[in-house]
Scaffold this active site. Sequence first.
Site, PDB file in Angstrom:
ATOM      1  N   PRO A 180     -10.716 -21.417  20.548  1.00  0.00           N
ATOM      2  CA  PRO A 180     -11.908 -21.476  19.687  1.00  0.00           C
ATOM      3  C   PRO A 180     -11.662 -21.057  18.230  1.00  0.00           C
ATOM      4  O   PRO A 180     -12.546 -21.214  17.412  1.00  0.00           O
ATOM      5  CB  PRO A 180     -12.875 -20.517  20.369  1.00  0.00           C
ATOM      6  CG  PRO A 180     -11.983 -19.525  21.049  1.00  0.00           C
ATOM      7  CD  PRO A 180     -10.765 -20.277  21.483  1.00  0.00           C
ATOM      8  N   GLY A 181     -10.471 -20.492  17.919  1.00  0.00           N
ATOM      9  CA  GLY A 181     -10.220 -20.276  16.501  1.00  0.00           C
ATOM     10  C   GLY A 181      -9.793 -18.877  16.080  1.00  0.00           C
ATOM     11  O   GLY A 181      -9.847 -18.572  14.896  1.00  0.00           O
ATOM     12  N   GLY A 182      -9.359 -18.047  17.015  1.00  0.00           N
ATOM     13  CA  GLY A 182      -8.908 -16.692  16.643  1.00  0.00           C
ATOM     14  C   GLY A 182      -7.746 -16.732  15.653  1.00  0.00           C
ATOM     15  O   GLY A 182      -7.741 -16.022  14.638  1.00  0.00           O
ATOM     16  N   ASP A 198      -6.623 -29.358  18.061  1.00  0.00           N
ATOM     17  CA  ASP A 198      -7.084 -29.087  19.430  1.00  0.00           C
ATOM     18  C   ASP A 198      -8.121 -30.151  19.770  1.00  0.00           C
ATOM     19  O   ASP A 198      -8.937 -30.500  18.914  1.00  0.00           O
ATOM     20  CB  ASP A 198      -7.716 -27.680  19.528  1.00  0.00           C
ATOM     21  CG  ASP A 198      -7.705 -27.116  20.946  1.00  0.00           C
ATOM     22  OD1 ASP A 198      -8.185 -27.815  21.863  1.00  0.00           O
ATOM     23  OD2 ASP A 198      -7.232 -25.986  21.128  1.00  0.00           O
ATOM     24  N   ASP A 233      -0.369 -21.773  20.034  1.00  0.00           N
ATOM     25  CA  ASP A 233      -0.803 -20.899  21.131  1.00  0.00           C
ATOM     26  C   ASP A 233      -1.254 -21.779  22.293  1.00  0.00           C
ATOM     27  O   ASP A 233      -2.081 -21.365  23.107  1.00  0.00           O
ATOM     28  CB  ASP A 233      -1.953 -20.010  20.621  1.00  0.00           C
ATOM     29  CG  ASP A 233      -2.231 -18.806  21.523  1.00  0.00           C
ATOM     30  OD1 ASP A 233      -1.298 -18.347  22.204  1.00  0.00           O
ATOM     31  OD2 ASP A 233      -3.375 -18.332  21.539  1.00  0.00           O
ATOM     32  N   LYS A 262       4.322 -19.311  27.068  1.00  0.00           N
ATOM     33  CA  LYS A 262       3.504 -18.809  28.187  1.00  0.00           C
ATOM     34  C   LYS A 262       4.144 -19.151  29.523  1.00  0.00           C
ATOM     35  O   LYS A 262       4.624 -20.269  29.697  1.00  0.00           O
ATOM     36  CB  LYS A 262       2.105 -19.413  28.105  1.00  0.00           C
ATOM     37  CG  LYS A 262       1.437 -19.123  26.768  1.00  0.00           C
ATOM     38  CD  LYS A 262       0.005 -19.589  26.710  1.00  0.00           C
ATOM     39  CE  LYS A 262      -0.521 -19.314  25.307  1.00  0.00           C
ATOM     40  NZ  LYS A 262      -1.896 -18.905  25.236  1.00  0.00           N
TER      41      LYS A 262
END
Length: 300
Positions: A180-182, A198, A233, A262
């Site tokens: 969402p944009g962190g 995204d 990410d 990840k």
Amino acid sequence: MIRSAYLAPPGLEAALADEIARAGARIEGWHGRLALSADPPVASAWALDVWTAPQEIEVPSVKAAADELRKIQRNWSAYAVQNHRRMALIAERLPPVKARPLVFPEPAPTSHLGAWTLLAPDRMLATPDKTSPFVNGECMFEEDHIGPPSRAYLKLWEAFTRLGVWPRAGETCLDLGASPGGWTFVLAKLGACVTAIDKAPLDQRVAAMPGVTWRAESAFALSPEPVDWLCSDIVAYPDRLLALVGIWIAAGAARKILCTLKFQGETDNTAAAAFAAFPGARLMHLWHNKHELTFYWQRP
Ligand SMILES: C[S@@+](CC[C@H](N)C(=O)[O-])C[C@H]1O[C@@H](n2cnc3c(N)ncnc32)[C@H](O)[C@@H]1O
């Protein structure tokens, strides 16, 4: 004789043990999350902190333990597993070490910090040198509970703080898997021009920040384009991300790359080693990473 010790992140002892074994060092035993080795220190991405010069010291009393530590240097941080009361009494006799949360983007602490623990009531392990400037490798911040739409921003704050480098105003950043944009929030706050990639949209407040553009595309369908920073990410298998990073490095398109690697299920330390093998690469586990490593590369 203990010649090195590695502090594993909570729950990731097996990933660390596998990495240390691959590097040819033996782990003789564990003291909590601290892997004790009779071999000299080896490079470790998973360790939050590596005790590079540990000494075993007989300490018949609380006073003797504190005196021994003060004789070596001023600043010490404790890693307590057992003997908590005794360790607290020893710590009370040492100069206080302020471990206040950082206010991003302030630099990481520079004062020399050692670490110690009690292996037994009368046996201390103390290292005047360790790899992390933080107490037990825990990099803490004054959190921003209002701006960022996800907690992932803490990973980027920590990575930039530990590397001592972050985007400058006007630099271009491609943020892969941005929603969402962190991360986009952090990059835009630093004044960078951010293109967020995204299929999912950004949080509206982040999308409205100056310098932010959103493109509903797949990171894997992009052709390399010139950017100062390529950030990622995305949730992807390590091999797939490795191929993507390899393409961008070969194309000479990005000046700097920062990615989260990840793992799902088993830790793939073979893939991790392949990331670390890019000349100029750095691989590290952040205090704010989950079952992840953070990869940083800058063009030599
Ligand atoms: C862990 S979230 C990212 C969180 C984000 N960094 C932040 O700070 O809020 C992973 C994101 O990757 C996106 N993603 C997964 N595969 C992708 C792909 N092939 N291309 C672009 N984004 C992708 C998902 O839609 C998801 O939003």
